[in-house]
Design a protein around this motif. Structure first.
Motif, PDB file in Angstrom:
ATOM      1  N   SER A 110      55.303  47.014  38.200  1.00  0.00           N
ATOM      2  CA  SER A 110      54.799  46.985  36.810  1.00  0.00           C
ATOM      3  C   SER A 110      54.199  45.636  36.416  1.00  0.00           C
ATOM      4  CB  SER A 110      55.922  47.359  35.831  1.00  0.00           C
ATOM      5  OG  SER A 110      56.241  48.716  35.955  1.00  0.00           O
ATOM      6  N   VAL A 111      53.484  45.009  37.340  1.00  0.00           N
ATOM      7  CA  VAL A 111      52.827  43.738  37.013  1.00  0.00           C
ATOM      8  C   VAL A 111      51.543  44.052  36.238  1.00  0.00           C
ATOM      9  CG1 VAL A 111      51.687  41.692  37.953  1.00  0.00           C
ATOM     10  CG2 VAL A 111      53.723  42.619  39.095  1.00  0.00           C
ATOM     11  N   THR A 112      51.531  43.740  34.957  1.00  0.00           N
ATOM     12  CA  THR A 112      50.296  43.918  34.180  1.00  0.00           C
ATOM     13  C   THR A 112      50.098  42.737  33.226  1.00  0.00           C
ATOM     14  OG1 THR A 112      51.176  45.011  32.189  1.00  0.00           O
ATOM     15  CG2 THR A 112      50.699  46.437  34.071  1.00  0.00           C
ATOM     16  N   VAL A 113      48.837  42.446  32.986  1.00  0.00           N
ATOM     17  CA  VAL A 113      48.471  41.472  31.950  1.00  0.00           C
ATOM     18  C   VAL A 113      47.407  42.147  31.085  1.00  0.00           C
ATOM     19  CG1 VAL A 113      47.415  39.210  31.506  1.00  0.00           C
ATOM     20  CG2 VAL A 113      48.992  39.496  33.436  1.00  0.00           C
ATOM     21  N   ALA A 114      47.584  42.119  29.773  1.00  0.00           N
ATOM     22  CA  ALA A 114      46.639  42.794  28.879  1.00  0.00           C
ATOM     23  C   ALA A 114      45.237  42.226  29.083  1.00  0.00           C
ATOM     24  CB  ALA A 114      47.071  42.605  27.428  1.00  0.00           C
ATOM     25  N   ARG A 118      43.865  38.176  30.126  1.00  0.00           N
ATOM     26  CA  ARG A 118      43.694  38.017  31.568  1.00  0.00           C
ATOM     27  C   ARG A 118      43.069  36.674  31.929  1.00  0.00           C
ATOM     28  NH1 ARG A 118      38.351  39.345  32.981  1.00  0.00           N
ATOM     29  NH2 ARG A 118      38.777  40.288  35.002  1.00  0.00           N
ATOM     30  N   ARG A 119      43.296  36.298  33.173  1.00  0.00           N
ATOM     31  CA  ARG A 119      42.689  35.117  33.809  1.00  0.00           C
ATOM     32  C   ARG A 119      42.950  33.813  33.049  1.00  0.00           C
ATOM     33  NH1 ARG A 119      42.621  39.199  36.109  1.00  0.00           N
ATOM     34  NH2 ARG A 119      40.920  40.124  37.315  1.00  0.00           N
ATOM     35  N   ARG A 120      44.208  33.719  32.586  1.00  0.00           N
ATOM     36  CA  ARG A 120      44.619  32.411  32.088  1.00  0.00           C
ATOM     37  C   ARG A 120      45.983  32.015  32.658  1.00  0.00           C
ATOM     38  NH1 ARG A 120      45.771  33.516  25.626  1.00  0.00           N
ATOM     39  NH2 ARG A 120      43.953  34.879  25.483  1.00  0.00           N
ATOM     40  N   GLY A 121      46.286  32.578  33.839  1.00  0.00           N
ATOM     41  CA  GLY A 121      47.475  32.149  34.559  1.00  0.00           C
ATOM     42  C   GLY A 121      48.757  32.871  34.194  1.00  0.00           C
ATOM     43  N   VAL A 122      48.660  33.975  33.406  1.00  0.00           N
ATOM     44  CA  VAL A 122      49.885  34.676  33.005  1.00  0.00           C
ATOM     45  C   VAL A 122      50.527  35.371  34.214  1.00  0.00           C
ATOM     46  CG1 VAL A 122      50.846  36.484  31.523  1.00  0.00           C
ATOM     47  CG2 VAL A 122      49.091  34.942  30.626  1.00  0.00           C
ATOM     48  N   VAL A 146      50.722  47.372  45.970  1.00  0.00           N
ATOM     49  CA  VAL A 146      49.692  46.736  45.150  1.00  0.00           C
ATOM     50  C   VAL A 146      48.593  47.702  44.705  1.00  0.00           C
ATOM     51  CG1 VAL A 146      50.087  44.630  46.481  1.00  0.00           C
ATOM     52  CG2 VAL A 146      48.127  46.051  47.041  1.00  0.00           C
ATOM     53  N   SER A 147      47.984  47.364  43.556  1.00  0.00           N
ATOM     54  CA  SER A 147      46.828  48.131  43.090  1.00  0.00           C
ATOM     55  C   SER A 147      45.544  47.619  43.737  1.00  0.00           C
ATOM     56  CB  SER A 147      46.706  48.023  41.570  1.00  0.00           C
ATOM     57  OG  SER A 147      46.518  46.663  41.206  1.00  0.00           O
ATOM     58  N   GLU A 148      45.528  46.310  44.040  1.00  0.00           N
ATOM     59  CA  GLU A 148      44.361  45.686  44.680  1.00  0.00           C
ATOM     60  C   GLU A 148      44.888  44.715  45.731  1.00  0.00           C
ATOM     61  OE1 GLU A 148      40.691  44.562  42.297  1.00  0.00           O
ATOM     62  OE2 GLU A 148      42.287  44.343  40.828  1.00  0.00           O
ATOM     63  N   SER A 149      44.258  44.718  46.894  1.00  0.00           N
ATOM     64  CA  SER A 149      44.807  43.904  47.984  1.00  0.00           C
ATOM     65  C   SER A 149      44.520  42.418  47.812  1.00  0.00           C
ATOM     66  CB  SER A 149      44.273  44.395  49.322  1.00  0.00           C
ATOM     67  OG  SER A 149      42.878  44.317  49.326  1.00  0.00           O
TER      68      SER A 149
HETATM   69  C1  COA Z   1      46.033  41.746  38.273  1.00  0.00           C
HETATM   70  C2  COA Z   1      46.447  41.080  36.958  1.00  0.00           C
HETATM   71  C3  COA Z   1      47.955  41.293  36.775  1.00  0.00           C
HETATM   72  C4  COA Z   1      46.104  39.617  37.018  1.00  0.00           C
HETATM   73  O1  COA Z   1      46.590  38.971  35.848  1.00  0.00           O
HETATM   74  P1  COA Z   1      45.972  37.593  35.315  1.00  0.00           P
HETATM   75  O2  COA Z   1      46.936  37.048  34.326  1.00  0.00           O
HETATM   76  O3  COA Z   1      44.581  37.802  34.899  1.00  0.00           O
HETATM   77  O4  COA Z   1      46.005  36.687  36.623  1.00  0.00           O
HETATM   78  P2  COA Z   1      46.044  35.071  36.621  1.00  0.00           P
HETATM   79  O5  COA Z   1      45.198  34.541  35.512  1.00  0.00           O
HETATM   80  O6  COA Z   1      47.448  34.589  36.658  1.00  0.00           O
HETATM   81  O7  COA Z   1      45.379  34.818  38.003  1.00  0.00           O
HETATM   82  C5  COA Z   1      46.098  34.319  39.110  1.00  0.00           C
HETATM   83  C6  COA Z   1      45.156  34.266  40.264  1.00  0.00           C
HETATM   84  O8  COA Z   1      44.867  35.589  40.697  1.00  0.00           O
HETATM   85  C7  COA Z   1      43.468  35.810  40.691  1.00  0.00           C
HETATM   86  N1  COA Z   1      43.304  37.213  40.320  1.00  0.00           N
HETATM   87  C8  COA Z   1      43.772  37.785  39.228  1.00  0.00           C
HETATM   88  N2  COA Z   1      43.479  39.102  39.244  1.00  0.00           N
HETATM   89  C9  COA Z   1      42.827  39.336  40.380  1.00  0.00           C
HETATM   90  C10 COA Z   1      42.263  40.483  40.967  1.00  0.00           C
HETATM   91  N3  COA Z   1      42.314  41.661  40.353  1.00  0.00           N
HETATM   92  N4  COA Z   1      41.679  40.341  42.152  1.00  0.00           N
HETATM   93  C11 COA Z   1      41.619  39.148  42.773  1.00  0.00           C
HETATM   94  N5  COA Z   1      42.145  38.029  42.248  1.00  0.00           N
HETATM   95  C12 COA Z   1      42.729  38.120  41.072  1.00  0.00           C
HETATM   96  C13 COA Z   1      42.911  34.833  39.720  1.00  0.00           C
HETATM   97  O9  COA Z   1      41.566  34.563  40.014  1.00  0.00           O
HETATM   98  C14 COA Z   1      43.805  33.637  39.959  1.00  0.00           C
HETATM   99  O10 COA Z   1      43.398  32.964  41.137  1.00  0.00           O
HETATM  100  P3  COA Z   1      43.774  31.412  41.404  1.00  0.00           P
HETATM  101  O11 COA Z   1      45.255  31.284  41.302  1.00  0.00           O
HETATM  102  O12 COA Z   1      43.262  31.191  42.773  1.00  0.00           O
HETATM  103  O13 COA Z   1      43.066  30.650  40.325  1.00  0.00           O
HETATM  104  C15 COA Z   1      45.717  41.743  35.749  1.00  0.00           C
HETATM  105  O14 COA Z   1      44.342  41.647  35.965  1.00  0.00           O
HETATM  106  C16 COA Z   1      46.053  43.193  35.509  1.00  0.00           C
HETATM  107  O15 COA Z   1      46.970  43.497  34.760  1.00  0.00           O
HETATM  108  N6  COA Z   1      45.317  44.155  36.135  1.00  0.00           N
HETATM  109  C17 COA Z   1      45.538  45.582  35.905  1.00  0.00           C
HETATM  110  C18 COA Z   1      46.898  46.062  36.434  1.00  0.00           C
HETATM  111  C19 COA Z   1      47.106  45.705  37.877  1.00  0.00           C
HETATM  112  O16 COA Z   1      46.275  45.954  38.735  1.00  0.00           O
HETATM  113  N7  COA Z   1      48.286  45.132  38.178  1.00  0.00           N
HETATM  114  C20 COA Z   1      48.696  44.804  39.518  1.00  0.00           C
HETATM  115  C21 COA Z   1      49.625  45.857  39.952  1.00  0.00           C
HETATM  116  S1  COA Z   1      50.107  45.708  41.638  1.00  0.00           S
END
Ligand code: COA
Length: 430
Positions: A110-114, A118-122, A146-149
């Protein structure tokens, strides 16, 4: 693992402070507080692009997921401040490792960020917090699907078990395998939930990569949850009973298509799990020989299915391979000593880890199927990243493949040392 209650173990102060500097609060949800848990569940579902849940769905998830450590990130400045802007949950689960043994691991889901945050290190703050929490609780590794590799490699996770999506042309494939003496029975979906849980519990120690599955996952698979009545009615469930009448395998499928040509329906095999070779053969044969079905689609299968050797035409099956079970070693000695080995040997192994958990050099000595791992100041003969070490742990990825891919020399005996007697497979998402 410590005796601390993992659901209430204090939140990681490092990530909490980092997020607080952005005006965000990292905290835990009391899952017995229905209103707070509902807000978290709504954020989780929104994060995965699901619709806003009905009361029925919320109740199912409240009951089914309450046992997990449930973490959120809140922003008081948003219009709906009770709904977290980020979610993660986690729990300790025994991961099967080679040799029919298990190691306690920190499962993360359940890893999600609204999208608004997004993309601020949450996500980074949450993932690092999860790893530090797991280590503080004494868990030697973490795991997730994972949802994305592309997301989790930066935190030290790497694929350790692959999975294949199969598309089978039933007319070409034709069953040539054994015909066991037991029987395949249709059963009600409600009964399938109990039967699949039993088969999985008896099966999972034989498959590196598996972990205990929680009841809600089986209920979802059987179509008993959610608001989609049509899905439930479309699913058919089977059990294989051996000659004594005992359930030894289960399958669940739905059939569609056939509009243009009634002999060409597609059977979507949503799950097939067998604890014996007989159950495996009987259920696959049943599925492949279904009248009026020309194609079987089966997702998340092992990359080493005996099925491929039980049909007339190998090319009747098309396989698309993906990575599935990700691991992340935190404690090198405990993890390496947890599994069995099938070849004696020794190596001085260096591990690099950007987050520091697994950094070090160890003497790994394997004799009579067991490893003894001791820290050393000797120079390493081989250095792996924590990602590479995590990938080879279950024996499904050869060290030589990873070393050749990174242009590094391959010490003798490495593949034999890390090999497993079974190809790892994880049969569910989590
Ligand atoms: C994937 C997700 C959790 C990332 O959250 P976020 O807060 O935007 O990520 P961060 O800002 O902490 O980014 C951390 C790093 O991951 C990278 N990153 C984030 N999302 C990424 C993605 N989808 N693909 C590739 N890289 C990603 C960022 O560029 C950053 O890289 P860095 O550390 O080299 O600078 C968010 O986009 C999300 O909720 N997506 C939809 C749900 C999902 O797919 N969840 C994962 C379930 S397994």
């Amino acid at each position: 693992m410590t005796n601390e209650d993992f659901t209430t173990f204090p939140i990681d102060a490092v990530s909490q402070e980092r997020l607080a500097a952005q005006g965000l609060r990292l905290g835990l949800v009391d899952t017995s507080d229905a209103a707070a848990f509902d807000a978290w569940l709504r954020a989780d579902l929104r994060g995965f692009h699901q619709g806003d849940p009905s009361e029925k769905v919320l109740k199912e998830q409240r009951e089914g997921l309450a046992y997990r450590r449930t973490t959120g990130v809140w922003d008081e400045t948003v219009d709906e401040p009770v709904v977290p802007v980020a979610t993660v949950n986690s729990w300790p689960a025994n991961l099967t490792v080679p040799g029919g043994r298990t190691v306690p691991a920190w499962a993360i889901s359940s890893v999600t960020v609204a999208p608004t945050h997004r993309r601020r290190g949450v996500a980074r703050a949450m993932l690092e917090s999860e790893l530090r929490t797991a280590a503080a609780l004494g868990l030697p590794l973490a795991m997730l699907t994972v949802s994305e590799s592309s997301i989790y490699g930066r935190y030290g996770f790497a694929p350790a078990a692959l999975a294949a999506d199969l598309v089978i042309d039933t007319k070409r494939a034709r069953w040539t395998g054994p015909v066991p003496g037991g029987n395949v029975h249709f059963i009600p979906n409600e009964r399938f939930v109990d039967e699949v849980a039993g088969v999985h519990e008896r099966y999972r120690l034989s498959s590196p990569g598996e972990l205990p599955v929680w009841p809600l996952r089986w209920q979802q698979l059987a179509g008993l949850t959610g608001d989609d009545e049509a899905r439930k009615r479309g699913l058919r469930t089977l059990r294989y009973a051996d000659e004594q009448g005992e359930t030894r395998g289960v399958a669940i499928f739905k059939i569609d298509g056939g509009d243009a040509d009634f002999t060409k329906h597609t059977l979507h095999l949503e799950h097939l799990l067998a604890e014996t070779d007989d159950a495996y053969a009987a259920l696959w044969r049943f599925v492949l020989e279904m009248d009026l079905v020309s194609e079987v689609r089966a997702g998340l299968r092992s990359v080493d299915e005996p099925l491929l050797w039980q049909i007339a035409d190998f090319r009747g099956v098309k396989a698309e391979v993906q990575e599935h079970q990700y691991l992340r070693v935190l404690d090198v000695p405990v993890t390496l000593e947890s599994r069995s080995y099938f070849s004696d040997g020794a190596i001085t192994l260096g591990v690099t880890d950007d987050l520091g958990f697994a950094t070090g050099v160890w003497r790994v000595e394997v004799a009579n199927g067991a490893a003894t791992v001791t820290e050393t100041t000797d120079a390493p003969e081989l250095t792996l990243t924590v990602n590479q070490l995590s990938s080879v742990l279950l024996g499904g990825v050869r060290p030589s493949t990873l070393l050749r891919a990174s242009g590094s020399p391959v010490p003798d005996g490495m593949d034999a040392l890390f090999a497993s007697d079974r190809t790892p497979w994880l049969s569910v998402w989590y």
